[in-house]
Scaffold this active site. Structure first.
Site, PDB file in Angstrom:
ATOM      1  N   HIS A  61       3.556  -3.307  -7.605  1.00  0.00           N
ATOM      2  CA  HIS A  61       4.645  -2.399  -7.251  1.00  0.00           C
ATOM      3  C   HIS A  61       4.666  -2.026  -5.772  1.00  0.00           C
ATOM      4  CE1 HIS A  61       5.291  -2.170 -11.501  1.00  0.00           C
ATOM      5  NE2 HIS A  61       6.254  -1.275 -11.381  1.00  0.00           N
TER       6      HIS A  61
ATOM      7  N   GLU B  91      -1.221  10.871 -13.004  1.00  0.00           N
ATOM      8  CA  GLU B  91      -1.525   9.899 -11.951  1.00  0.00           C
ATOM      9  C   GLU B  91      -2.445  10.433 -10.855  1.00  0.00           C
ATOM     10  OE1 GLU B  91       1.826   7.390 -11.121  1.00  0.00           O
ATOM     11  OE2 GLU B  91       0.925   6.684  -9.290  1.00  0.00           O
TER      12      GLU B  91
HETATM   13  N1  GLY Z   1       5.639   2.913 -14.232  1.00  0.00           N
HETATM   14  C1  GLY Z   1       4.367   3.341 -13.851  1.00  0.00           C
HETATM   15  C2  GLY Z   1       3.949   4.609 -14.493  1.00  0.00           C
HETATM   16  O1  GLY Z   1       4.584   5.069 -15.429  1.00  0.00           O
HETATM   17  O2  GLY Z   1       2.985   5.206 -14.073  1.00  0.00           O
END
Ligand code: GLY
Length: 367
Positions: free
Chosen positions: A250, A239
């Protein structure tokens, strides 16, 4: 028995990739496959009491005797450091070593705990996931996010620990409670909205079959989810940027979930967050195509609540949004779409600035 397979290539992993296998009724013969796929490893199962009473643990293991930890009570209250310690010590008592593979059988909570236990046991052993809920099959079992809660916040302890394999049996959804089943489907709607307009149309056309838990349709849903989420995770496993697109709905959703005191299920709060994101898109001039109406119709058919609980205020939600874990200078960026199936991504940024007054205006519309 037909099994579909996806490969997720995670460059950071020693093994380089993992397979996601999808089928109907695969649970009954899965243990033999896991023994074959991971020959030479000791196995340790983490599950919860719901999976025992639904018969899924028995179906998985048959007559095999495998050291197992059963989380009780099932659910978020057990997602604690105490449960983690208990699991690790159970593994030690069973004389397990670094040649162990942890098998997580259950929903998102089980998967998060099992993955985190695997990431910490003797500095890390592999985990495989067998997700049995709509939210886990669509989202939490894929992508390597693991963790447990502190007394103050969710996933305060955690690690990225990508699985060695994921096995999805859509027939396991047959025993899932109706509210959980419907709420978990919101993550599938999210995937369609951010990445695939054909998938969105498929959900629209097949909503009755989805709600009737038609296995052939559920296999297609699982296939689309794994392709979309696996593709994103491959590109951005930890990420740094692109994976942020999975946070569509979210930012407001997490605030709503927390403000409800977790009375709302995650998917229910995300549904409200998706409507919030759609309203922001209208406010900033991104949505002139009526897509919010189409999204709202699907969410209404899923029967998830689309209005905020009565006791919430704009100030309370703004305060929680400021505390979002991705906030910089106490304000997070928002994931928005430019059309169904396409995230708005100016200058390669998958989440963008939205001014507080606009968010305030949208929250007032949701209240
Ligand atoms: N639920 C969001 C992710 O796994 O990045």
């Amino acid at each position: 028995m037909a099994i579909m397979e996806h490969t997720v290539n995670i460059p950071a992993r020693e093994a380089g990739s993992y397979k996601i296998s999808i089928g109907t009724g695969i649970l009954d013969s899965l243990w033999a496959k896991i023994e074959a796929d991971f020959a030479g490893c000791n196995k340790f199962v983490v599950t919860d009491e719901n999976l025992v009473s639904a018969g899924h643990l028995g179906r998985l293991l048959g007559r095999c005797e495998v050291p197992t930890y059963i989380i009780s009570p099932a659910g978020e209250p057990s997602k604690s450091i105490d449960t983690l310690i208990s699991i690790i010590e159970t593994m030690e008592k069973a004389y397990l070593g670094r040649d162990t593979i942890v098998v997580g059988l259950g929903g998102g909570t089980v998967g998060d705990i099992a993955g985190f236990a695997a990431s910490t046991f003797k500095r890390g052993v592999p985990v495989v996931h067998i997700p049995t809920t709509t939210v886990a099959q669509a989202d939490s079992a894929i992508g390597g996010k693991t963790g447990v809660d502190s007394t103050m916040s969710k996933n305060a302890f955690g690690a990225f620990w990508h699985p060695a394999a994921v096995y999805i049996d859509v027939a396991a959804l047959a025993t899932l409670d109706e509210r959980q089943y419907r709420a978990g489907l919101v993550e599938s709607v999210k995937h369609a909205v951010i990445a695939d307009s054909d998938y969105f149309a498929f959900i629209e056309e097949n909503i009755e079959a989805i709600l009737a838990r038609d296995n052939a349709v559920l296999e297609k849903i699982a296939d689309c989810n794994c392709r979309i989420k696996g593709g994103v995770v491959e590109t951005d496993p930890n990420e740094q940027n692109m994976r942020r697109m999975l946070n569509y709905g979210h930012t407001i959703g997490h605030a709503v979930e927390s403000a409800s005191g977790y009375e709302l299920l995650h998917g229910e709060a995300v549904a409200i967050g998706i409507i919030g994101a759609g309203l922001i898109e209208i406010e900033v001039g991104l949505a002139k195509d009526g897509r919010l109406d189409r999204i709202r119709q699907i969410l209404e058919k899923l029967g998830v609540p689309l209005e905020l609980p009565q006791d919430l205020t704009e100030n309370k939600l703004i305060d929680l949004i400021k505390r979002d874990k991705k906030a910089v200078n106490r304000w997070p960026k928002f994931v928005l779409t430019s059309r169904i199936g396409q995230v708005y991504c100016p200058n390669d940024q998958w989440a963008v600035d939205v001014e507080r007054p606009i968010v305030g205006k949208v929250l007032r519309k949701l209240l």
